[in-house]
Design a protein around this motif. Structure first.
Motif, PDB file in Angstrom:
ATOM      1  N   PRO A   1       0.807  -1.225   0.000  1.00  0.00           N
ATOM      2  CA  PRO A   1       0.000   0.000   0.000  1.00  0.00           C
ATOM      3  C   PRO A   1       0.841   1.277   0.000  1.00  0.00           C
ATOM      4  O   PRO A   1       0.376   2.321  -0.418  1.00  0.00           O
ATOM      5  N   TYR A   2       2.094   1.167   0.456  1.00  0.00           N
ATOM      6  CA  TYR A   2       3.002   2.320   0.448  1.00  0.00           C
ATOM      7  C   TYR A   2       3.883   2.338  -0.804  1.00  0.00           C
ATOM      8  O   TYR A   2       4.868   3.061  -0.854  1.00  0.00           O
ATOM      9  N   ARG A   3       3.517   1.523  -1.780  1.00  0.00           N
ATOM     10  CA  ARG A   3       4.191   1.456  -3.084  1.00  0.00           C
ATOM     11  C   ARG A   3       5.620   0.904  -2.994  1.00  0.00           C
ATOM     12  O   ARG A   3       6.476   1.235  -3.801  1.00  0.00           O
ATOM     13  N   CYS A   4       5.870   0.059  -2.005  1.00  0.00           N
ATOM     14  CA  CYS A   4       7.145  -0.650  -1.910  1.00  0.00           C
ATOM     15  C   CYS A   4       7.027  -1.940  -2.720  1.00  0.00           C
ATOM     16  O   CYS A   4       6.025  -2.645  -2.624  1.00  0.00           O
ATOM     17  N   TYR A   5       8.034  -2.224  -3.514  1.00  0.00           N
ATOM     18  CA  TYR A   5       8.025  -3.377  -4.406  1.00  0.00           C
ATOM     19  C   TYR A   5       8.776  -4.559  -3.805  1.00  0.00           C
ATOM     20  O   TYR A   5       9.722  -4.383  -3.034  1.00  0.00           O
ATOM     21  N   ASP A   6       8.365  -5.738  -4.209  1.00  0.00           N
ATOM     22  CA  ASP A   6       9.084  -6.990  -3.927  1.00  0.00           C
ATOM     23  C   ASP A   6       9.256  -7.273  -2.434  1.00  0.00           C
ATOM     24  O   ASP A   6      10.276  -7.822  -2.014  1.00  0.00           O
ATOM     25  N   MET A   7       8.257  -6.946  -1.649  1.00  0.00           N
ATOM     26  CA  MET A   7       8.346  -7.245  -0.220  1.00  0.00           C
ATOM     27  C   MET A   7       7.857  -8.657   0.081  1.00  0.00           C
ATOM     28  O   MET A   7       7.830  -9.077   1.229  1.00  0.00           O
ATOM     29  N   ALA A   8       7.504  -9.384  -0.971  1.00  0.00           N
ATOM     30  CA  ALA A   8       7.196 -10.811  -0.881  1.00  0.00           C
ATOM     31  C   ALA A   8       7.924 -11.490  -2.034  1.00  0.00           C
ATOM     32  O   ALA A   8       7.808 -11.080  -3.183  1.00  0.00           O
ATOM     33  N   GLY A   9       8.718 -12.492  -1.715  1.00  0.00           N
ATOM     34  CA  GLY A   9       9.445 -13.226  -2.751  1.00  0.00           C
ATOM     35  C   GLY A   9      10.703 -12.522  -3.216  1.00  0.00           C
ATOM     36  O   GLY A   9      11.120 -11.519  -2.649  1.00  0.00           O
ATOM     37  N   ASN A  10      11.317 -13.073  -4.227  1.00  0.00           N
ATOM     38  CA  ASN A  10      12.577 -12.635  -4.814  1.00  0.00           C
ATOM     39  C   ASN A  10      13.729 -12.863  -3.829  1.00  0.00           C
ATOM     40  O   ASN A  10      14.484 -13.789  -4.009  1.00  0.00           O
ATOM     41  N   VAL A  11      13.885 -12.021  -2.792  1.00  0.00           N
ATOM     42  CA  VAL A  11      14.909 -12.260  -1.767  1.00  0.00           C
ATOM     43  C   VAL A  11      14.361 -11.950  -0.373  1.00  0.00           C
ATOM     44  O   VAL A  11      13.553 -11.042  -0.202  1.00  0.00           O
ATOM     45  N   TRP A  12      14.783 -12.744   0.608  1.00  0.00           N
ATOM     46  CA  TRP A  12      14.537 -12.399   2.001  1.00  0.00           C
ATOM     47  C   TRP A  12      15.226 -11.066   2.268  1.00  0.00           C
ATOM     48  O   TRP A  12      16.226 -10.751   1.629  1.00  0.00           O
ATOM     49  N   GLU A  13      14.731 -10.305   3.236  1.00  0.00           N
ATOM     50  CA  GLU A  13      15.349  -9.015   3.554  1.00  0.00           C
ATOM     51  C   GLU A  13      15.747  -8.954   5.024  1.00  0.00           C
ATOM     52  O   GLU A  13      14.959  -9.279   5.907  1.00  0.00           O
ATOM     53  N   TRP A  14      16.991  -8.527   5.253  1.00  0.00           N
ATOM     54  CA  TRP A  14      17.482  -8.324   6.615  1.00  0.00           C
ATOM     55  C   TRP A  14      16.690  -7.205   7.288  1.00  0.00           C
ATOM     56  O   TRP A  14      16.308  -6.238   6.643  1.00  0.00           O
ATOM     57  N   THR A  15      16.491  -7.341   8.587  1.00  0.00           N
ATOM     58  CA  THR A  15      16.002  -6.237   9.414  1.00  0.00           C
ATOM     59  C   THR A  15      17.052  -5.981  10.498  1.00  0.00           C
ATOM     60  O   THR A  15      17.969  -6.784  10.684  1.00  0.00           O
ATOM     61  N   SER A  16      16.889  -4.901  11.224  1.00  0.00           N
ATOM     62  CA  SER A  16      17.823  -4.603  12.316  1.00  0.00           C
ATOM     63  C   SER A  16      17.454  -5.344  13.600  1.00  0.00           C
ATOM     64  O   SER A  16      18.214  -5.332  14.563  1.00  0.00           O
ATOM     65  N   SER A  17      16.317  -6.009  13.620  1.00  0.00           N
ATOM     66  CA  SER A  17      15.788  -6.613  14.846  1.00  0.00           C
ATOM     67  C   SER A  17      16.421  -7.959  15.173  1.00  0.00           C
ATOM     68  O   SER A  17      16.698  -8.770  14.287  1.00  0.00           O
ATOM     69  N   ASP A  18      16.623  -8.187  16.465  1.00  0.00           N
ATOM     70  CA  ASP A  18      17.129  -9.461  16.951  1.00  0.00           C
ATOM     71  C   ASP A  18      16.001 -10.480  17.005  1.00  0.00           C
ATOM     72  O   ASP A  18      14.895 -10.167  17.465  1.00  0.00           O
ATOM     73  N   TYR A  19      16.294 -11.701  16.573  1.00  0.00           N
ATOM     74  CA  TYR A  19      15.353 -12.814  16.750  1.00  0.00           C
ATOM     75  C   TYR A  19      15.595 -13.433  18.126  1.00  0.00           C
ATOM     76  O   TYR A  19      14.668 -13.738  18.852  1.00  0.00           O
ATOM     77  N   ASP A  20      16.855 -13.612  18.432  1.00  0.00           N
ATOM     78  CA  ASP A  20      17.289 -14.052  19.761  1.00  0.00           C
ATOM     79  C   ASP A  20      18.688 -13.477  19.982  1.00  0.00           C
ATOM     80  O   ASP A  20      19.074 -12.542  19.295  1.00  0.00           O
ATOM     81  N   ASN A  21      19.459 -14.037  20.891  1.00  0.00           N
ATOM     82  CA  ASN A  21      20.770 -13.460  21.220  1.00  0.00           C
ATOM     83  C   ASN A  21      21.797 -13.551  20.104  1.00  0.00           C
ATOM     84  O   ASN A  21      22.776 -12.821  20.110  1.00  0.00           O
ATOM     85  N   SER A  22      21.608 -14.463  19.160  1.00  0.00           N
ATOM     86  CA  SER A  22      22.644 -14.663  18.146  1.00  0.00           C
ATOM     87  C   SER A  22      22.158 -14.559  16.705  1.00  0.00           C
ATOM     88  O   SER A  22      22.948 -14.738  15.785  1.00  0.00           O
ATOM     89  N   THR A  23      20.882 -14.288  16.500  1.00  0.00           N
ATOM     90  CA  THR A  23      20.357 -14.223  15.132  1.00  0.00           C
ATOM     91  C   THR A  23      19.527 -12.958  14.916  1.00  0.00           C
ATOM     92  O   THR A  23      19.084 -12.321  15.870  1.00  0.00           O
ATOM     93  N   LYS A  24      19.334 -12.620  13.653  1.00  0.00           N
ATOM     94  CA  LYS A  24      18.543 -11.451  13.253  1.00  0.00           C
ATOM     95  C   LYS A  24      17.281 -11.905  12.537  1.00  0.00           C
ATOM     96  O   LYS A  24      17.246 -12.968  11.915  1.00  0.00           O
TER      97      LYS A  24
END
Length: 191
Positions: free
Chosen positions: A128-151
């Motif tokens: 809805p904000y006109r961002c492309y390819d936010m599903a498929g093509n490539v996974w995208e890194w975020t700055s958020s921690d999943y746990d102590n050692s992964t993002k």
């Protein structure tokens, strides 16, 4: 503003931010490498030929260095989800209809860097904000921690099945590793 977050659609509020419309392309990453002397991604001599396709084989640290060089940062997973989902809690960036080849590149085998779609290829799949390819093509890194050692990574990739393309789907990756199906886009504070 407010949006519905996660599978349980919790109401969350975020301060204003900017999100890049497209994932970072190979061409853009090549300019960064030339300007900074940063270490090339694995298999760069092959990847560099793919121009407008998203850069892959970059670690979280590489992605962060790129964003910082341009005065930006990686998005938090909440920012990523809001940019992908909008405010109405949609299942996919384009709405609630199941994914098709009109919306995203997914459920495909690897056949070299030509497997990847050029950034911005899926008009029907934009958010809805006109961002492309936010599903498929490539996974995208975020700055958020999943746990102590992964993002946290978001969005699914060319190899993902449809259930991993959902706007609320989250996965994890080691920030020091790189992956053939992993790219990124940048965000920036509004103020």
């Amino acid at each position: 503003g407010e949006f519905l977050y996660g599978d349980d659609k919790q109401r969350k509020s975020l301060p204003a931010f900017y999100m890049d419309k497209f994932a970072v392309s190979v061409k853009q990453y090549a300019a960064f490498l030339q300007a900074t002397g940063h270490t090339n991604p694995d298999d760069w001599t092959q990847q560099v030929k793919s121009g407008d396709r998203p850069v892959v084989n970059v670690s979280w640290h590489d992605a962060t260095a790129y964003c910082r060089h341009y005065g930006k940062r990686l998005p938090t997973e909440q920012e990523w989800e809001k940019a992908a989902r909008g405010t109405d809690g949609r299942k996919y960036p384009w709405g609630n209809d199941e994914p098709t080849s009109r919306h995203a590149l997914f459920n495909t085998g690897w056949n070299g860097y030509g497997t990847l779609a050029s950034v911005g290829s899926y008009e029907a799949g934009k958010s809805p904000y006109r961002c492309y390819d936010m599903a498929g093509n490539v996974w995208e890194w975020t700055s958020s921690d999943y746990d102590n050692s992964t993002k946290v990574i978001r969005g699914g990739s060319w190899s993902s099945n449809a259930n991993r393309l959902g706007t609320a789907y989250r996965y994890l990756r080691n920030p020091t590793n790189w992956y053939i199906n992993q790219g990124f886009r940048c965000a920036q504070d509004a103020s």
